[in-house]
Enzyme design. Sequence first.
Site, short mmCIF file in Angstrom:
data_model
loop_
_atom_site.label_atom_id
_atom_site.label_comp_id
_atom_site.label_asym_id
_atom_site.label_seq_id
_atom_site.Cartn_x
_atom_site.Cartn_y
_atom_site.Cartn_z
N LYS A 80 0.81 -1.22 0.00
CA LYS A 80 0.00 0.00 0.00
C LYS A 80 0.84 1.27 0.00
O LYS A 80 0.31 2.35 -0.26
CB LYS A 80 -0.95 0.00 1.19
CG LYS A 80 -1.92 -1.17 1.20
CD LYS A 80 -2.84 -1.20 -0.01
CE LYS A 80 -3.90 -2.28 0.12
NZ LYS A 80 -4.82 -2.31 -1.02
N SER A 304 -3.12 -12.21 4.91
CA SER A 304 -3.48 -12.23 3.49
C SER A 304 -2.35 -12.81 2.64
O SER A 304 -2.60 -13.41 1.59
CB SER A 304 -3.86 -10.84 2.99
OG SER A 304 -2.76 -9.95 3.07
#
Length: 356
Positions: A80, A304
């Site tokens: 991110k 994840s």
Amino acid sequence: MKYNFVSFLAMATAAGAFVAPSSNQFRSAPTSTNLKANIADTILDLIGNTPLVKLNKLNEGCVAEVVCKLESSNPANSVKDRIALSMISMAEERGDISPGKTTLVEPTSGNTGIGLSMVAASKGYKLILTMPESMSMERRVLLKAFGADVVLTPAAKGMGGAISKAEDVVSSLGDDGFLLQQFNNPDNPKIHRETTGPEIWRDTDGKVDILIGGVGTGGTLTGCGQYLKPLNPSLQIVAVEPEESAVLSGGKPGPHKIQGIGAGFIPGNADTSLIDEVIQVSSDNAMAMARSLATQEGIFCGISSGAAVTAAIEVAKRPENAGKRIVLIIPSFGERYLSTALFQNLWDEAAALKPE
């Protein structure tokens, strides 16, 4: 026997092992960064160009090569960081925001917020983040450490609740507030189209057959797919989502423990036309794989990431994929998950340790 510096210098010189430097060899420190020096001007210059590494132990029974792209190597330790820099920089170029005036607002499950906090701190922006209360304590602390304001929303409302709260916050700020909108902002997939995808192509020398990644905003797979599929039309893109919230597969949203993916809706930045297959992974299997990655491969990552590797191993065992190369995305570093169910048992064990 003791030696002082003079006697040691005499012996070393006599032995031909030492040549004293002349005075003109000492130069004053540079006053600005030399173009040839390997020194970044700001922390933001270190975003991207993350490494690839093969699985060597967890790939037993696989007929395809499994390669991990360690986005955890970014300066704020997640994929991110890329979209944080892109969304803020592009908004600046358009004249939509300016430091010292604009307050940035964004809903986040954590990693985007951490990346935004780093970029906002570097560029001089005030930042307000809304986040479901179910996200890890490490995430809250990291956000505040970078100087961001954190507003928690009810866990039961998921990311939808955080988005709604962010919209309320930016509305209350009037013209001084700016909502970055990672789920719909085209500058999200843009940065992956311009950096992540090209890096994968470059570092694999154009040999990539299958790309696998979890879907949070959808920006990573969308941007990478937009770059890579024209270069390799046979490239297969596999999306990973929580079994408990299999929205991409046509199921209903639900609570799960895979932080960062499975927002409970299909984001605007997720171009599903690029996706060839969706694999569901349970929270328990994702956590088990993340733990195994740390203990067997030395790759310390989040839940994840465990989901992505679980899916990759499944695909790598299919006979039709023999000899192929699978590249998967490791989105974030494991340290921000220490207080979660991923490592809760280790947290308890460490807390119970006694001095001997």
